[in-house]
Structure formats: C-alpha cells, structure tokens
Design a protein around this motif. Structure first.
Motif, PDB file in Angstrom:
ATOM      1  N   PRO A  82       0.819  -1.230   0.000  1.00 30.14           N
ATOM      2  CA  PRO A  82       0.000   0.000   0.000  1.00 30.14           C
ATOM      3  C   PRO A  82       0.849   1.275   0.000  1.00 30.14           C
ATOM      4  O   PRO A  82       0.556   2.213  -0.736  1.00 30.14           O
ATOM      5  CB  PRO A  82      -0.823  -0.111   1.285  1.00 30.14           C
ATOM      6  N   ALA A  83       1.906   1.295   0.786  1.00 29.57           N
ATOM      7  CA  ALA A  83       2.762   2.483   0.842  1.00 29.57           C
ATOM      8  C   ALA A  83       3.492   2.695  -0.473  1.00 29.57           C
ATOM      9  O   ALA A  83       3.662   3.836  -0.928  1.00 29.57           O
ATOM     10  CB  ALA A  83       3.756   2.355   1.993  1.00 29.57           C
ATOM     11  N   LEU A  84       3.932   1.630  -1.097  1.00 34.94           N
ATOM     12  CA  LEU A  84       4.627   1.729  -2.379  1.00 34.94           C
ATOM     13  C   LEU A  84       3.684   2.287  -3.445  1.00 34.94           C
ATOM     14  O   LEU A  84       4.057   3.186  -4.206  1.00 34.94           O
ATOM     15  CB  LEU A  84       5.160   0.354  -2.798  1.00 34.94           C
ATOM     16  N   GLY A  85       2.464   1.804  -3.464  1.00 30.51           N
ATOM     17  CA  GLY A  85       1.477   2.326  -4.414  1.00 30.51           C
ATOM     18  C   GLY A  85       1.202   3.797  -4.195  1.00 30.51           C
ATOM     19  O   GLY A  85       1.131   4.582  -5.148  1.00 30.51           O
ATOM     20  N   GLU A  86       1.075   4.205  -2.953  1.00 28.87           N
ATOM     21  CA  GLU A  86       0.828   5.610  -2.634  1.00 28.87           C
ATOM     22  C   GLU A  86       2.013   6.479  -3.039  1.00 28.87           C
ATOM     23  O   GLU A  86       1.847   7.570  -3.599  1.00 28.87           O
ATOM     24  CB  GLU A  86       0.555   5.753  -1.134  1.00 28.87           C
ATOM     25  N   LEU A  91       4.382  10.414  -6.874  1.00 29.20           N
ATOM     26  CA  LEU A  91       5.470  10.746  -7.795  1.00 29.20           C
ATOM     27  C   LEU A  91       4.932  11.041  -9.192  1.00 29.20           C
ATOM     28  O   LEU A  91       5.347  11.999  -9.841  1.00 29.20           O
ATOM     29  CB  LEU A  91       6.464   9.580  -7.835  1.00 29.20           C
ATOM     30  N   LYS A  92       3.968  10.270  -9.638  1.00 23.19           N
ATOM     31  CA  LYS A  92       3.377  10.473 -10.960  1.00 23.19           C
ATOM     32  C   LYS A  92       2.630  11.800 -11.054  1.00 23.19           C
ATOM     33  O   LYS A  92       2.503  12.369 -12.138  1.00 23.19           O
ATOM     34  CB  LYS A  92       2.404   9.337 -11.293  1.00 23.19           C
ATOM     35  N   GLN A  93       2.130  12.307  -9.939  1.00 23.24           N
ATOM     36  CA  GLN A  93       1.348  13.535  -9.938  1.00 23.24           C
ATOM     37  C   GLN A  93       2.196  14.797  -9.836  1.00 23.24           C
ATOM     38  O   GLN A  93       1.671  15.892  -9.951  1.00 23.24           O
ATOM     39  CB  GLN A  93       0.336  13.502  -8.792  1.00 23.24           C
TER      40      GLN A  93
END
Length: 107
Positions: A82-86, A91-93
C-alpha cells in the motif's frame, strides 16, 4: 509477459571513510515491464534532485517495485504494497519543472 532486460552493475569506488576500493563489483540481469532509462529521464524533469540522485531513486524504485509485483503473493511484501502504491501515485502527480522535456508518462 513482455519485458525489457537490463544488466545492472554496481562498482565500489570508495569505502565508508573515503578510501579507494578496487575490484569490488556486483553485476546482475533483471527484467522489468517498464523502460527504466526513459523513466529516469522523465523523473529528471520533475524532481529537484541532482542527476545521480534521480538515477538512484528511479532505478532502485523500479527494480524493487518489479520484484514486489512479481512476488505479490509473498507475505513479505504485504505491508509495503500500500505504501509503495501511494508513493508511486504521488510521484506520478508531480508537475514538471520549467524548461523540462515536456509532458510524458513518468512511471
């Protein structure tokens, strides 16, 4: 699964106290579903870090996240997923910096 193949080489330059180190190298091959080199270039347009820091972050993140993806059923990765996805979504934003290479998919 289609994937890019990479040879990753880490060569020791100095020890912890700055003393020169010779002949210590780690080299391995890794597959990744993304173009890591392209991602690092796009990250350089968005992150306020020096080029080497961005390369370290981009390569490390993509290698780690690929292992986490491939081993997603291993309980060892359950808490980090979950933390990696967040982190990746944040980063993408990030907006591109002025004078960057233009828009593009970051990760």
């Amino acid at each position: 699964m289609n994937s890019y193949r990479y040879r990753v080489t880490v060569e020791a330059l100095t020890g912890a106290k700055g003393e020169p180190v010779e002949g210590r190298t780690l080299s391995f091959e890794a597959a990744n579903h993304d173009d890591i080199l392209g991602i690092v270039e796009r990250m350089r347009a968005r992150l306020p870090f020096d080029s080497d820091t961005v390369a370290s972050l981009g390569v490390g993140l993509k290698l780690f996240s690929e292992v986490a993806l491939m081993q997603r059923n291993d309980p060892m990765f359950a808490t980090i997923r979950p933390a990696l996805g967040e982190f990746v979504r944040g980063l993408k934003q990030r907006p591109e910096t002025v004078g960057s290479g233009g828009p593009g998919r970051l990760l």
